[in-house]
Design an enzyme around this catalytic site. Structure first.
Site, short mmCIF file in Angstrom:
data_model
loop_
_atom_site.label_atom_id
_atom_site.label_comp_id
_atom_site.label_asym_id
_atom_site.label_seq_id
_atom_site.Cartn_x
_atom_site.Cartn_y
_atom_site.Cartn_z
CD GLU A 1 36.10 -37.00 34.96
OE1 GLU A 1 36.85 -35.90 35.45
OE2 GLU A 1 36.02 -38.46 34.86
CB CYS B 1 33.65 -45.94 28.91
SG CYS B 1 33.83 -45.84 30.45
CB CYS C 1 29.52 -44.23 43.21
SG CYS C 1 29.19 -46.23 42.62
CB CYS D 1 35.55 -50.49 44.94
SG CYS D 1 33.24 -51.24 44.06
CB CYS E 1 36.65 -47.21 42.45
SG CYS E 1 35.69 -46.69 41.65
N GLY F 1 29.39 -44.38 38.07
CA GLY F 1 28.01 -45.41 38.93
C GLY F 1 28.76 -46.72 38.89
CD GLU F 2 26.72 -50.98 40.13
OE1 GLU F 2 28.04 -51.25 39.94
OE2 GLU F 2 25.48 -52.19 39.32
CB SER G 1 30.79 -52.93 34.45
OG SER G 1 31.76 -53.54 34.70
CB SER H 1 33.60 -55.83 39.08
OG SER H 1 33.20 -54.53 37.96
CG HIS I 1 37.80 -55.88 41.26
ND1 HIS I 1 38.16 -56.41 40.06
CD2 HIS I 1 36.82 -55.45 41.42
CE1 HIS I 1 37.88 -55.36 39.06
NE2 HIS I 1 36.78 -55.15 40.39
CB CYS J 1 38.76 -48.39 34.67
SG CYS J 1 38.80 -48.86 33.22
#
Ligand code: SAH
Ligand code: SF4
Length: 344
Positions: A91, A104, A111, A115, A118, A158-159, A190, A213, A215, A332
């Site tokens: 996406e 984005c 991923c 987390c 997410c 994804g990371e 990110s 990130s 958090h 997000c």
């Protein structure tokens, strides 16, 4: 022999490869010119002789994305569901700001990081994306909407630092003046905090913005919501961020998702203030978006502003992020891997 993914190659690589096939330099330049214009088929390269086009088809292929579904939100945010050559689905979201269009993009199908808050993490991991597939997300949206994307953020699926070499190549391609020519300063990467790769990124000396990130202000809270914290704790992460700012002179942006009764107390705010005090940084406070099977709630607006005020006492610049595209699950953490329809 496998065909080469031509849109993932630098001009120098294409040149070297085609020279070995005795293709003249001016023809290579013509091919590269088409590629950077977003052409995705040799048949469209009308100034090349047909025989050469056929020859090229035997050695190279075009990888890219296709629009599977598109949703437009009330605030005119656009969300695409793209399918890849192997039917994997990713996406991407386009947001309109005063200064232009920001996109984005996704860097992986799924991923691995898992987390807890997410949706992407919940769907598991399929594979890394190639540079061509990241470029094609931008080109496809530009063509479909008739716009020019001026800012790119790596906040889709994804990371990015878990797909390091492809992401770096993508960055070098899209920032080059003869390609999409997107200014490095208009790109934010990110990461959930893959510390060894933050050191590698510092060595690349790119002028991009690094978003981390974070958090949570300590290991106790962070390990509860982010698995990656069991590998690299908060202190190691912050040390790598300090190194990054020293090497690049670029301000780091810390992302902090506000989760009610988890990380939004006054104690947490003070602890975060002490942790980041004196750093070249900015904090983005993000109200938690609803995501799949996540039992937590977002913090109240009052609690978010109280948190922000505490950070300001430590002279830390903090903003509360506006969430765009919420009605189409484009915000997000709402992007999720689903083969059949846009998440939500
Ligand atoms: N993997 C990278 C980039 C993609 S996630 C990373 O984690 O940084 C993009 C951003 O969305 C991250 O800051 C992430 O923490 C945040 N995010 C994930 N789930 C969210 C949710 N439910 N609500 C708000 N932000 C979320
Ligand atoms: Fe992966 Fe980022 Fe989601 Fe964590 S927040 S699961 S790193 S996409």
């Amino acid at each position: 022999m496998d065909k080469k993914d031509i849109k993932s190659m630098f001009f120098e690589e294409i040149f070297e490869d085609m020279s070995k096939k005795f293709i003249e330099s001016y023809r290579v330049c013509q091919v590269y010119d088409w590629i950077t214009k977003g052409t995705a088929s040799f048949d469209d390269m009308t100034n090349l002789p047909k025989a050469l086009r056929e020859e090229l088809k035997l050695s190279y292929r075009f990888l890219g994305v296709r629009i599977k579904e598109k949703k437009v939100s009330l605030d005119s945010t656009v969300k695409y569901l793209f399918s890849l050559y192997d039917e994997e689905v990713i996406e991407a979201v386009i947001m309109k700001y005063k200064h232009g269009y920001s996109m984005c993009i996704s860097t992986q199908a799924g991923c691995k990081m898992g987390c807890a808050f997410c949706s992407t993490g919940k769907g598991g991991f399929s594979r890394n994306l190639f540079p061509s597939e990241m470029i094609s997300q931008i080109e496809t949206a530009q063509r479909d909407l008739g716009i020019k994307i001026s800012n790119v953020v790596f906040m889709g699926m994804g990371e990015p630092l878990d797909n390091y070499s492809n992401v770096i190549k993508f960055l070098k391609l899209i920032t080059s003046p003869d390609h999409l020519n997107i200014g490095a300063r208009h790109i934010s990467l990110s990461t959930c905090g893959i510390v060894d790769k933050i050191y590698s990124l510092a060595r690349e000396k790119l002028q991009i913005t690094l978003s981390v990130s974070l958090h949570a202000p300590n290991d106790g809270i962070r390990s509860k919501i982010m698995k990656i914290n069991n590998k690299w704790g908060v202190n190691e992460l912050i040390a790598s961020c300090k190194h990054y700012t020293q090497q690049t002179n670029r301000r780091i942006s810390f992302e902090y998702v506000m989760i009610k009764d988890v990380n939004d107390s006054l104690d947490s705010a003070n602890e975060l203030g002490k942790l980041l005090q004196g750093m070249l940084c900015h904090v983005n406070l993000i109200p938690l978006n609803n995501s799949l099977s996540c039992e937590w709630q977002t913090s109240s607006p009052n609690d978010i502003y109280r948190f922000k005020n505490v950070l300001e006492k430590y002279k830390i610049n903090a903003t509360v992020r506006r969430t765009l595209g919420k009605d189409i699950n484009g915000a997000c953490g709402q992007l999720r891997y689903n083969r059949t329809q846009i998440g939500g």
